[in-house]
Design a protein around this motif. Sequence first.
Motif, PDB file in Angstrom:
ATOM      1  N   THR A 167      -8.894  -1.785   0.085  1.00  0.00           N
ATOM      2  CA  THR A 167      -8.827  -0.320   0.038  1.00  0.00           C
ATOM      3  C   THR A 167     -10.173   0.267  -0.338  1.00  0.00           C
ATOM      4  O   THR A 167     -10.636   1.240   0.275  1.00  0.00           O
ATOM      5  N   ARG A 168     -10.831  -0.305  -1.370  1.00  0.00           N
ATOM      6  CA  ARG A 168     -12.125   0.233  -1.803  1.00  0.00           C
ATOM      7  C   ARG A 168     -13.194   0.018  -0.746  1.00  0.00           C
ATOM      8  O   ARG A 168     -14.085   0.855  -0.586  1.00  0.00           O
ATOM      9  N   THR A 169     -13.112  -1.079  -0.003  1.00  0.00           N
ATOM     10  CA  THR A 169     -14.072  -1.321   1.073  1.00  0.00           C
ATOM     11  C   THR A 169     -13.946  -0.264   2.160  1.00  0.00           C
ATOM     12  O   THR A 169     -14.947   0.295   2.627  1.00  0.00           O
ATOM     13  N   GLN A 170     -12.711   0.026   2.568  1.00  0.00           N
ATOM     14  CA  GLN A 170     -12.501   1.047   3.594  1.00  0.00           C
ATOM     15  C   GLN A 170     -12.914   2.432   3.097  1.00  0.00           C
ATOM     16  O   GLN A 170     -13.455   3.240   3.858  1.00  0.00           O
TER      17      GLN A 170
ATOM     18  N   TRP B 136      -6.194   4.858   5.215  1.00  0.00           N
ATOM     19  CA  TRP B 136      -4.809   5.260   4.984  1.00  0.00           C
ATOM     20  C   TRP B 136      -3.881   4.041   5.004  1.00  0.00           C
ATOM     21  O   TRP B 136      -3.028   3.875   4.120  1.00  0.00           O
ATOM     22  N   MET B 137      -4.070   3.164   6.012  1.00  0.00           N
ATOM     23  CA  MET B 137      -3.224   1.981   6.125  1.00  0.00           C
ATOM     24  C   MET B 137      -3.427   1.038   4.944  1.00  0.00           C
ATOM     25  O   MET B 137      -2.462   0.496   4.395  1.00  0.00           O
ATOM     26  N   GLU B 138      -4.692   0.846   4.536  1.00  0.00           N
ATOM     27  CA  GLU B 138      -4.946  -0.031   3.390  1.00  0.00           C
ATOM     28  C   GLU B 138      -4.385   0.570   2.103  1.00  0.00           C
ATOM     29  O   GLU B 138      -3.896  -0.159   1.228  1.00  0.00           O
ATOM     30  N   SER B 139      -4.454   1.892   1.971  1.00  0.00           N
ATOM     31  CA  SER B 139      -3.892   2.550   0.789  1.00  0.00           C
ATOM     32  C   SER B 139      -2.384   2.361   0.741  1.00  0.00           C
ATOM     33  O   SER B 139      -1.817   2.084  -0.331  1.00  0.00           O
TER      34      SER B 139
ATOM     35  N   ASN C  51       2.421  -2.974  -2.153  1.00  0.00           N
ATOM     36  CA  ASN C  51       2.358  -4.168  -2.988  1.00  0.00           C
ATOM     37  C   ASN C  51       2.586  -3.834  -4.461  1.00  0.00           C
ATOM     38  O   ASN C  51       3.264  -4.581  -5.180  1.00  0.00           O
ATOM     39  N   SER C  52       2.011  -2.710  -4.887  1.00  0.00           N
ATOM     40  CA  SER C  52       2.180  -2.310  -6.285  1.00  0.00           C
ATOM     41  C   SER C  52       3.632  -1.962  -6.583  1.00  0.00           C
ATOM     42  O   SER C  52       4.182  -2.358  -7.620  1.00  0.00           O
ATOM     43  N   VAL C  53       4.273  -1.221  -5.653  1.00  0.00           N
ATOM     44  CA  VAL C  53       5.680  -0.850  -5.848  1.00  0.00           C
ATOM     45  C   VAL C  53       6.568  -2.096  -5.840  1.00  0.00           C
ATOM     46  O   VAL C  53       7.493  -2.220  -6.654  1.00  0.00           O
ATOM     47  N   THR C  54       6.268  -3.036  -4.926  1.00  0.00           N
ATOM     48  CA  THR C  54       7.046  -4.276  -4.870  1.00  0.00           C
ATOM     49  C   THR C  54       6.946  -5.044  -6.192  1.00  0.00           C
ATOM     50  O   THR C  54       7.948  -5.566  -6.705  1.00  0.00           O
ATOM     51  N   PHE C  55       5.726  -5.087  -6.714  1.00  0.00           N
ATOM     52  CA  PHE C  55       5.519  -5.773  -7.990  1.00  0.00           C
ATOM     53  C   PHE C  55       6.324  -5.100  -9.109  1.00  0.00           C
ATOM     54  O   PHE C  55       7.008  -5.764  -9.897  1.00  0.00           O
ATOM     55  N   ASN C  56       6.247  -3.769  -9.171  1.00  0.00           N
ATOM     56  CA  ASN C  56       6.957  -3.043 -10.233  1.00  0.00           C
ATOM     57  C   ASN C  56       8.468  -3.207 -10.119  1.00  0.00           C
ATOM     58  O   ASN C  56       9.176  -3.415 -11.123  1.00  0.00           O
ATOM     59  N   ARG C  57       8.976  -3.116  -8.881  1.00  0.00           N
ATOM     60  CA  ARG C  57      10.422  -3.247  -8.696  1.00  0.00           C
ATOM     61  C   ARG C  57      10.888  -4.673  -8.986  1.00  0.00           C
ATOM     62  O   ARG C  57      12.014  -4.891  -9.462  1.00  0.00           O
TER      63      ARG C  57
END
Length: 618
Positions: free
Chosen positions: A211-214, A253-256, A262-268
Amino acid sequence: MSNGPSAAHPERERESDASLGRGRAFRLLFGYARPHRKTFLLILLCAVGAISADLLQPYLVKVAIDNDILLGDKGTGWLIGICAAYLVSAVAAMLLAYGMANLIQRAGQAIVASLRKDLFEHITKLSMSFFDRYPIGSLVTHESSDTETINQFFTQVFLSLIRDGLTLVLILGFMFALDVELALYSLVLLPVIAAIAFAFRTLLRNSYHRTRTQLSRMIAYLAENLSGMSLIQAFHQEKEQKKRFTRHNEKYWMESLREIRNSVTFNRTFDLLGNVAVAFIVWIGGMAVLNKQLEFGVLYAFISYIRQFFQPINQLTQQWNTMQSTLVSLDRLWRIFSVKPEVADPSEDRAVRVDPERVAGKLTFAGVRFAYGDGPEVLRGIDLDIRPGEFVGIVGTTGAGKSSLVNLLPRFYDVKAGSLLIDDIDVRSLPLRDLHAIVGLVQQEPYLFSGSIIDNVRLFRREIPEEAVVEACRTVGAHPMIARLRDGYDTVLSERGSGLSAGERQLISFARILVFRPRILILDEATAHLDSHTERLIQRALETVSRGRTTLVIAHRLSTVRHADRIIVMRDGQIVEQGKHADLIKNGGYYAELCRHSGTGHATAPGADGRLRPTSPA
């Protein structure tokens, strides 16, 4: 500290060097935190108090349940006492958490403010060769974004380590204090938690970097297009550039979205694991309650602690990206701090102190050789003597070594061989502060800062009186232009003085010379890119500021130096001719060839009144 890596090194080698210095970089960082150790101790005490007060609340409910206080068996006094204790613990937890947050912010901001100040001071002391290697945009990023990332390390990562780490320890302490066997059953899930956190760590880190690269690519593309907007509009490229920007934007946008997913999956996943843990404890504890082996209040407290147990683990894992950013920023800052100036003040035993006012201005170049870094020589054995007060023009084609020659005088660079003397004193023996008071510079593009005109002339040194500034501007002919402005000398200029013409900016830079009164003056293409009328104004100002000073003028237009006491002609890093204009023309050498190619057929010379007038063709 060791010297930083050269820009010529491969990126992999630079990263390796940075990794080797990571331990020292962290020591550097915590060196800034050391003055605030009392504040951090207070933060730790606030954290212990706030977390203990917060974790005390389920225990109070446990006491109320197991002692039948809610049934009224103990009287209302016990119930009121429990309620009061619960309220006090809640208020105490809130106040202590508030104090902890304010203290960590204050310490973090103070640390970063000191870091920014020292970084800026360090950068200003570095040699010009450093700025040849490092892009200005990167330095701005280091001074702003990287230091802000360090701030986030203290206000987010460090705070999370203290708060969430203590929360885990204290929760386990409360659980073991209530029931050892049930606490041990709760620890069964810790290996599962560790495995999930480890599995998601790499996934979250890769998502963050992509994301930061894009984002960096999109910002770079945007900056490039904004800088070249006139060209885009002139060739009607708006639609094409819009398409290309849209592609960059969509990739970001896609990388974000992928990072968020991934973050939501981890939290859930952690939420699910927390619910499984609660169900497991309810089943184990419920069986124990039914068998009269455990009190119900203890089971209630355990359920509350298990629910709270997963939150700090989640928070700690979420700080992984910030921690990665901190490591990257630390590496970048370490590379800057580890660079030592190639041009430095002489040691105390070698330093020669002079009074700048008493300097005559004699210059001696003795066998001077110079090259940029490890590149080819651009000055090859320069021998030159310049008399005090002499007006010397320096001419030659692009790449002849003109600017390199004069850049050695203020020690923007040091000679590779030979020596450069002012009044028979090697410039390397002069403290830089004294040297820069002796040598003044007017560049081709005079730099003006955001601020008032008067501050730009005296360079924000308030000890220089306004009268001296006005007198200098009158002398060089800038006063009428300034007087026409609405606020006169208090007129605030935009960045680089964009509200003024090139000639007006140059006049202000000449006034600056008169205010600071250097004994040696360098003008680097000071009349290039000016129209003939403005050039005549600058020529008059040049006559004024050069009077009584040793003056070196790099000339793009040969007419600028035709009246010089001597003209130095350079070619391929060597002096090939020198003398007065008429003599050089008569010799028919390289200078005469330059004059023919320039298309100018007449010279200029000062008249009796000091004004420049055309002379007969050479």
